[in-house]
Enzyme design. Structure first.
Site, short mmCIF file in Angstrom:
data_model
loop_
_atom_site.label_atom_id
_atom_site.label_comp_id
_atom_site.label_asym_id
_atom_site.label_seq_id
_atom_site.Cartn_x
_atom_site.Cartn_y
_atom_site.Cartn_z
CB SER A 164 -11.44 -11.33 -9.14
OG SER A 164 -10.03 -11.92 -8.76
CG ASP A 320 -7.20 -9.93 -6.34
OD1 ASP A 320 -7.00 -10.34 -4.97
OD2 ASP A 320 -7.67 -10.76 -7.16
#
Length: 580
Positions: A164, A320
């Site tokens: 992530s 992100d």
């Protein structure tokens, strides 16, 4: 600190066994270099022995976001041996759940981080050898596409290889369950206890060597899954009711994999004036233009702000790197400067917008609707839900908890995570959230307003809610326990000059929440402070909220100054309580 000779000898023996079993020449060579340095009398001996000790200090365990750690050799790092054992453990769990009554199915996705593609291929090979029907995404993909594919393909398991928004040196492994492997409440969501413990038990039983890998047998999917995700997500837009599309957007995926998919979703829904941040548009596992690939980090959106000023944009939208989070920024009328909205600000704006979308001819929304947010997120969403006459609940931090709330209509957490379409993706989804953010911003613009005007309207109705955070990054995870113990032993009495009315040790659990390591304080003036260790990074995180009542005649800029001063006082008190 120098290790005792006997401990160092045992550590080197374990490390040699690992190096001999490691199928990756790169990490095997790294480990052998550490072994050589740790066994020498050279100047690097102490550092090498400490690195070895850390790499072999236990086995990676499922946390808030699955497995996540720096790349490198050893059971406490992300590498091919750890991934093989994790895959073998997940496979054993799936077969145990099937009990011979069906053949489990699993879909595997990966992002553009270092070794993500290799870890995904290893997983497919382990699954196929174990007798699981495995489907591998054809190329890098955002996490929401993988979560969508899990349900679209009616699989029992979804694996996403991603870290992530973690630093470039990290990688990770998210596990979702669906189909016949889980009840409806958790279908499509990430795993939670006790399932994570059961899988961990199977991983522990997996041998260091001898895990069988198939030479083939898995299916490489086509592009139709992503195309179906794009169609389904774009269909969330309501051009009949929120028809405005005059919005100039600057979009950045922060060197991640979400850019093409997000652009297609926005374009399919009619948002065609979307300009990418060219320096960050292509996947880059080194994240070369940012210190941390997280929109919340200082400086991460500087290039996007520059592009927005040059283009005369209305909003900046940032995902992100795996696109499960979304950030939004716009010019702040109080300062004239571009500012990223806090996750709580976007969370309540989306909540109010979803209610407006659900209203029929100006009437009330569906009373069966249910909102949810994590306990560290703003309390305003609960007030919005109560005013609309719909349900609201709070969960532990992490979308593995939010997404499995029965009857969920909308959920969010302050860390830029939003679930606006749980029927499509049972997790946070930064791309579908970006679409509804664009829809809201365009509608406000058509009425001569901005996102900040929307926030002001909510403040006038529900009170001014100001949230902030204090994060303390540590090099030694043991320091987190020390800081939490300090707070438990020396409890603060006031925050911001207001006495503490309620102090709750969240580790004790309650009827509403399972136990979690954290402390919650409420003061007499309704200030809230929550302190907990991060589940994804070596940080202690403090979540703060102050509430200032306002009315229709209020001077909102003045009230914001009052709230900011109160928040600064609370921040100072929290620092002192932590011994900073």
């Amino acid at each position: 600190m120098t290790l005792p000779t006997s401990e160092l000898e045992q550590l080197i023996t374990r490390a040699n066994e690992w190096a001999d079993a490691d199928p990756d020449p790169e990490t095997a060579d790294q480990l052998r270099s550490l072994i050589e340095a740790a066994g020498s009398d050279g100047t690097g001996q102490i550092q090498a022995s400490q690195e070895l000790a850390d790499a072999f200090d236990g086995t990676l365990e499922f946390g808030t976001a699955g497995l996540r750690a720096p790349l490198g050799p050893g059971p406490n790092r992300m590498n091919r041996v750890v991934v093989r054992r994790a895959a073998a453990g997940v496979a054993a769990y799936l077969l145990e759940q099937a009990g011979g009554e069906y053949t489990p199915r699993a879909v595997i996705g990966f992002d553009a981080r270092h070794k993500s593609d290799a870890f995904a291929a290893e997983t497919a090979a382990v699954f196929s050898a174990a007798g699981i029907d495995a489907f591998l995404m054809p190329s890098t993909c955002p996490t929401p596409v993988l979560a969508y594919a899990l349900r679209a393909l009616e699989c029992e398991c979804g694996i996403m290889v991603t870290a992530s928004h973690n630093p470039p040196k990290d990688n990770g492994y998210k596990v979702y369950l669906g189909g016949r492997a889980v009840d409806e409440e958790g279908a499509g969501a990430q795993i939670v206890p006790p399932i994570d413990g059961q899988i961990a038990s199977h991983i522990e039983q997996a041998a260091l060597t001898g895990i069988e890998l198939a030479d083939g047998g898995w299916t490489i999917l086509g592009t139709d899954i992503e195309a179906a995700y794009v169609r389904s997500t774009a269909a969330l837009a309501q051009p009949g009711r929120f028809s405005a599309r005059d919005l100039k957007i600057v979009l950045t995926p922060l060197h991640g994999v979400g850019g093409p998919t997000a652009t297609k979703v926005l374009a399919t829904a009619g948002f065609n004036d979307v300009a990418p941040v060219s320096e960050q548009a292509q996947p880059d596992p080194n994240f070369s233009t940012v210190s941390f690939p997280n929109p919340e980090e200082p400086g991460a959106l500087d290039l996007a702000f520059g592009a927005a000023i040059a283009a005369g944009a209305d909003v900046v939208i940032a995902n992100d790197p795996d696109a499960d989070r979304a950030a939004v920024a716009a010019p702040d009328p109080d300062t004239g400067q571009w500012r990223m909205l806090r996750g709580d600000e976007v969370g309540v704006l989306l909540g109010a917008h979803i209610l407006a979308r659900a209203a029929v001819d100006g009437g009330t929304p569906n009373v069966d609707a249910l909102f949810a947010n994590s306990i560290v997120s703003s309390r305003m969403l609960g007030k919005i839900a109560a005013a609309a006459g719909i349900g609201h609940t709070e969960t532990l931090t992490g979308f593995k908890w939010i997404s499995r709330v029965p009857g969920l209509t909308y959920g969010y957490e302050e860390a830029l995570g939003y679930c606006v379409a749980p029927q499509l993706v049972r997790d946070k989804d930064g791309i579908s959230a970006a679409l509804l953010i664009a829809e809201l911003a365009a509608d406000l613009k058509a009425n001569g307003k901005t996102l900040f005007d929307g926030l002001d309207e909510l403040a006038l109705y529900h009170g001014l809610h100001l949230t902030d955070q204090l994060s303390v990054r540590v090099g030694n995870l043991g320091l987190l326990d020390a800081m939490m113990n300090r707070l438990r032993e020396h409890a603060p009495e006031t925050f911001g000059g207001s006495g503490i009315d309620t102090a709750v040790d969240l580790s004790e659990g309650s009827d509403e929440l399972p136990p979690t390591d954290g402390l919650l304080y409420l003061t007499r003036d309704d200030t809230r402070v929550i302190i907990r260790p991060s589940g994804t990074e070596p940080k202690l995180k403090c979540y703060l909220e102050v509430i200032v009542p306002v009315d229709a005649t209020a001077d909102l800029p003045g009230k914001r100054e009052v709230a900011r001063q109160r928040m600064d006082d609370v921040l100072q008190d929290v620092r002192e309580a932590l011994g900073l």
